[in-house]
Write a protein that holds these residues in place. Structure first.
Motif, PDB file in Angstrom:
ATOM      1  N   UNK A 111      -3.511  60.920  51.343  1.00  0.00           N
ATOM      2  CA  UNK A 111      -4.945  61.012  51.095  1.00  0.00           C
ATOM      3  C   UNK A 111      -5.687  59.926  51.866  1.00  0.00           C
ATOM      4  N   UNK A 112      -6.583  60.358  52.737  1.00  0.00           N
ATOM      5  CA  UNK A 112      -7.384  59.419  53.524  1.00  0.00           C
ATOM      6  C   UNK A 112      -8.811  59.948  53.609  1.00  0.00           C
ATOM      7  N   UNK A 113      -9.768  59.041  53.539  1.00  0.00           N
ATOM      8  CA  UNK A 113     -11.160  59.397  53.768  1.00  0.00           C
ATOM      9  C   UNK A 113     -11.505  59.013  55.195  1.00  0.00           C
ATOM     10  N   UNK A 114     -12.158  59.924  55.910  1.00  0.00           N
ATOM     11  CA  UNK A 114     -12.552  59.656  57.290  1.00  0.00           C
ATOM     12  C   UNK A 114     -13.393  58.374  57.333  1.00  0.00           C
ATOM     13  N   UNK A 115     -12.967  57.359  58.075  1.00  0.00           N
ATOM     14  CA  UNK A 115     -13.730  56.100  58.113  1.00  0.00           C
ATOM     15  C   UNK A 115     -15.190  56.289  58.511  1.00  0.00           C
ATOM     16  N   UNK A 116     -15.478  57.283  59.370  1.00  0.00           N
ATOM     17  CA  UNK A 116     -16.857  57.507  59.801  1.00  0.00           C
ATOM     18  C   UNK A 116     -17.750  58.031  58.683  1.00  0.00           C
ATOM     19  N   UNK A 117     -17.151  58.507  57.584  1.00  0.00           N
ATOM     20  CA  UNK A 117     -17.934  59.062  56.473  1.00  0.00           C
ATOM     21  C   UNK A 117     -18.148  58.064  55.339  1.00  0.00           C
ATOM     22  N   UNK A 118     -17.403  56.958  55.347  1.00  0.00           N
ATOM     23  CA  UNK A 118     -17.454  56.031  54.213  1.00  0.00           C
ATOM     24  C   UNK A 118     -18.856  55.464  54.013  1.00  0.00           C
ATOM     25  N   UNK A 119     -19.406  54.848  55.055  1.00  0.00           N
ATOM     26  CA  UNK A 119     -20.719  54.212  54.915  1.00  0.00           C
ATOM     27  C   UNK A 119     -21.835  55.213  54.647  1.00  0.00           C
TER      28      UNK A 119
ATOM     29  N   UNK B 289     -18.196  43.614  65.929  1.00  0.00           N
ATOM     30  CA  UNK B 289     -16.832  43.089  66.014  1.00  0.00           C
ATOM     31  C   UNK B 289     -15.818  44.211  66.155  1.00  0.00           C
ATOM     32  N   UNK B 290     -16.000  45.297  65.415  1.00  0.00           N
ATOM     33  CA  UNK B 290     -15.068  46.426  65.495  1.00  0.00           C
ATOM     34  C   UNK B 290     -15.126  47.075  66.870  1.00  0.00           C
ATOM     35  N   UNK B 291     -16.351  47.290  67.379  1.00  0.00           N
ATOM     36  CA  UNK B 291     -16.482  47.877  68.720  1.00  0.00           C
ATOM     37  C   UNK B 291     -15.838  47.001  69.782  1.00  0.00           C
TER      38      UNK B 291
ATOM     39  N   UNK C  84     -11.253  51.434  61.844  1.00  0.00           N
ATOM     40  CA  UNK C  84     -10.516  52.487  62.558  1.00  0.00           C
ATOM     41  C   UNK C  84      -9.012  52.208  62.548  1.00  0.00           C
ATOM     42  N   UNK C  85      -8.245  53.235  62.724  1.00  0.00           N
ATOM     43  CA  UNK C  85      -6.787  53.110  62.712  1.00  0.00           C
ATOM     44  C   UNK C  85      -6.233  52.738  64.081  1.00  0.00           C
ATOM     45  N   UNK C  86      -6.966  53.086  65.142  1.00  0.00           N
ATOM     46  CA  UNK C  86      -6.476  52.816  66.500  1.00  0.00           C
ATOM     47  C   UNK C  86      -7.594  52.248  67.357  1.00  0.00           C
ATOM     48  N   UNK C  87      -7.214  51.655  68.480  1.00  0.00           N
ATOM     49  CA  UNK C  87      -8.181  51.151  69.460  1.00  0.00           C
ATOM     50  C   UNK C  87      -8.408  52.209  70.530  1.00  0.00           C
ATOM     51  N   UNK C  88      -9.202  51.860  71.538  1.00  0.00           N
ATOM     52  CA  UNK C  88      -9.513  52.813  72.603  1.00  0.00           C
ATOM     53  C   UNK C  88      -8.266  53.183  73.414  1.00  0.00           C
ATOM     54  N   UNK C  89      -7.280  52.312  73.440  1.00  0.00           N
ATOM     55  CA  UNK C  89      -6.054  52.589  74.199  1.00  0.00           C
ATOM     56  C   UNK C  89      -5.022  53.367  73.393  1.00  0.00           C
TER      57      UNK C  89
ATOM     58  N   UNK D 215      -4.602  45.867  60.783  1.00  0.00           N
ATOM     59  CA  UNK D 215      -5.512  46.608  59.893  1.00  0.00           C
ATOM     60  C   UNK D 215      -5.042  46.549  58.446  1.00  0.00           C
ATOM     61  N   UNK D 216      -3.749  46.761  58.207  1.00  0.00           N
ATOM     62  CA  UNK D 216      -3.251  46.754  56.832  1.00  0.00           C
ATOM     63  C   UNK D 216      -3.518  45.425  56.144  1.00  0.00           C
ATOM     64  N   UNK D 217      -3.301  44.334  56.864  1.00  0.00           N
ATOM     65  CA  UNK D 217      -3.530  43.017  56.259  1.00  0.00           C
ATOM     66  C   UNK D 217      -5.018  42.744  56.060  1.00  0.00           C
ATOM     67  N   UNK D 218      -5.853  43.179  57.003  1.00  0.00           N
ATOM     68  CA  UNK D 218      -7.290  42.971  56.849  1.00  0.00           C
ATOM     69  C   UNK D 218      -7.817  43.716  55.616  1.00  0.00           C
ATOM     70  N   UNK D 219      -7.389  44.972  55.449  1.00  0.00           N
ATOM     71  CA  UNK D 219      -7.827  45.740  54.280  1.00  0.00           C
ATOM     72  C   UNK D 219      -7.300  45.107  53.004  1.00  0.00           C
TER      73      UNK D 219
END
Length: 530
Positions: free
Chosen positions: A49-57, A165-167, A366-371, A378-382
């Motif tokens: 179960x995951x919520x799309x990060x773009x929909x959270x805010x 910062x995320x961008x 986000x789960x991944x970067x541009x590359x 990410x896991x530790x930050x959350x």
């Protein structure tokens, strides 16, 4: 279907826990956190179960910011803009910087921009949590309104830092402090324009809608539309929603009694369910975070504990410094500034509850970067962000009543009651003046005027919270025989009383919360009369 069942189950559990909190006299946001922790370890729930990060805010922030902003006023912001700026901008920047530096030293291999994103996540206290926790304790409304005002605008500061910062982390770029400043100012200015424009347009549309349900439905849609419109032009959606709520509240019509009651009930329900759902979702995501941490979980929890101490220490030092400055400044207490005493400094330090903003920003990483590589740590930050949320919400939530009793900071309660009685007096005088005018113009019989004045006196007593006696009930029954003659005059008197309360609400120095309580009683009386 399984996800739908989880969402419905979280909403039902929210309602149940709110009832439990009322019986146990415990703050329901703290119980929501306990619910989220329980969801995290519940077997049988969907692991993926995951919520799309773009929909959270866009899903969670607009309705809750709109609901909270409706409880304040432009006059309050004008009177306390210095305090709000210091807390919503200055304290957020200092907290984000301190946390970013700590994370950069602790977390191996973390990028500077990712550390800054963590600082932005945990920096802003939450106005919803403040209202739900502090609102149930005898804390002076002056302090609660300062905390709410801080929470309404600090999200904008944190969000600008977080998104930049995320961008930068995703693209592998560096952050420019000057660019951040320009982006914040431009985003805030654009957001004010969007909020005012949508409020103006909404007023035009609401003026043509006669159905109360339709008007309430429109106000439910407006926060989402305003947020998305502001974000589309790269402005602050948070500030745009707050400006929208303040402007709509400032332009409220005295005759919208039934609509105010309907919308208040609607937004109370929305606020409750959205908050409960959000904290339930953090439980689902937390389980996945713990799984991703694996054998590194103890180390990550150690880092989280250090960050929690940094967050608390920064707020304490900031409040102590603010207290020492404000106590040497004459007239700050009359202007509503805080803290002006050591007890207030302790209380404001303890009320730095993190909530939905921290939750939404953590889940939107986000789960991944541009590359295509995983987002660094990410896991530790959350996990760290959720730990800060748990510590700053649970500990104050369960200890705040005892702290308030120990500090004896409820000595302003009598002054606040006097302020409410003053608003009641203004409403009564406006009603009496209108009754006298109606009696002269319409040439009402003397006994009708006497009955109207007696009813206005009883109305003032009701607004002050008094219960009518048996003799008063009998007199009410006698007055009903003259209802036809009195109805129009009484409706006019109530309208004048509501208009006076709304005028008082817009004045500097008037507590919007006290005015809203009086206005709600007038609205209820108006609806009962209709």
């Amino acid at each position: 279907m399984q996800i739908l069942l989880v969402v419905v189950g979280l909403m039902v559990a929210t309602v149940v826990l709110v009832g439990v909190g009322e019986r146990l006299r415990l703050p329901w946001p703290a119980l929501m956190v306990v619910l989220g922790a329980g969801v995290a370890i519940t077997p049988g729930l969907p692991d993926g179960f995951r919520v799309d990060p773009d929909l959270i805010l866009p899903l969670f922030l607009p309705p809750l910011l709109f609901a909270t902003a409706q409880r304040t006023s432009w006059a309050l912001f004008r009177a306390r803009w210095r305090t709000i700026a210091l807390l919503a901008v200055g304290l957020v920047l200092v907290t984000a910087t301190a946390v970013a530096g700590t994370a950069w030293l602790l977390v191996p291999g973390i990028a500077v921009t990712a550390a800054i994103a963590l600082g932005a996540m945990v920096a802003p206290p939450d106005p919803v949590a403040v209202e739900a926790v502090a609102g149930q304790v005898r804390i002076p409304r002056r302090l609660v309104s300062v905390l709410q005002s801080e929470g309404l605008f600090n999200d904008a500061t944190a969000l600008v830092i977080f998104q930049a910062a995320v961008l930068a982390t995703v693209a592998g770029d560096e952050l420019s402090p000057l660019g951040l400043g320009v982006r914040f100012v431009a985003g805030a200015a654009g957001a004010v324009v969007v909020g005012l424009a949508v409020a103006w347009l909404a007023r035009r549309v609401l003026g043509r809608l006669t159905d109360t349900v339709g008007r309430s439905a429109l106000t439910l849609v407006l926060p989402f539309a305003t947020y998305l419109a502001a974000e589309e032009i790269h402005a602050s959606g948070v500030i745009a929603v707050v400006v929208l709520a303040l402007q709509l509240r400032a332009g409220a019509d005295a005759d919208e009694a039934a609509e105010r009651l309907t919308q208040t009930s609607l937004w109370n329900v929305v606020e409750l369910l959205v908050t409960g759902l959000a904290f339930g979702l953090i439980g689902l995501d937390l389980r996945q975070v713990v799984t991703d941490a694996g054998d590194d979980l103890p180390r990550m929890l150690g880092h989280a504990a250090i960050v929690c101490l940094v967050v608390i220490a920064v707020r304490v030092l900031w409040m102590v410094a603010a207290w020492r400055i404000l106590r040497r400044t004459p007239g700050v207490a009359d202007a509503g500034a805080a803290p002006v005493t050591g007890r207030e400094a302790v209380l404001l330090s303890w009320c730095g509850m993190r909530g939905l903003a921290t939750l939404a920003l953590a889940l939107s990483l986000p789960f991944t970067t541009a590359t295509g590589e995983p987002f660094p740590a990410r896991a530790e930050l959350v996990l760290i962000a959720v730990s800060v949320l748990l510590v700053t919400l649970l500990v104050p939530g369960f200890t705040l009543p005892a702290l308030v009793r120990a500090l004896d900071v409820d000595d302003e309660a009598e002054a606040e009651e006097r302020a409410e009685r003053e608003i009641v007096g203004r409403a009564r005088r406006a009603a009496m003046a209108t009754i006298q005018f109606e009696q002269q113009v319409r040439e009402l019989p003397a006994e009708v005027g006497t009955a109207l004045r007696e009813r206005a006196d009883r109305l003032a007593a009701m607004l002050a919270g008094e219960t009518p006696s048996e003799d008063e009930r009998q007199r009410i029954a006698m007055v009903k025989t003259m209802r036809d003659q009195m109805a129009q005059a009484q409706a006019a008197a109530l309208a004048a009383a509501r208009a006076e309360v709304l005028a008082a609400r817009r004045e500097p120095g008037v507590d919007p919360h006290a005015a809203d309580r009086v206005l709600r009683r007038l609205d209820l009386r108006t609806v009962l009369l209709d």
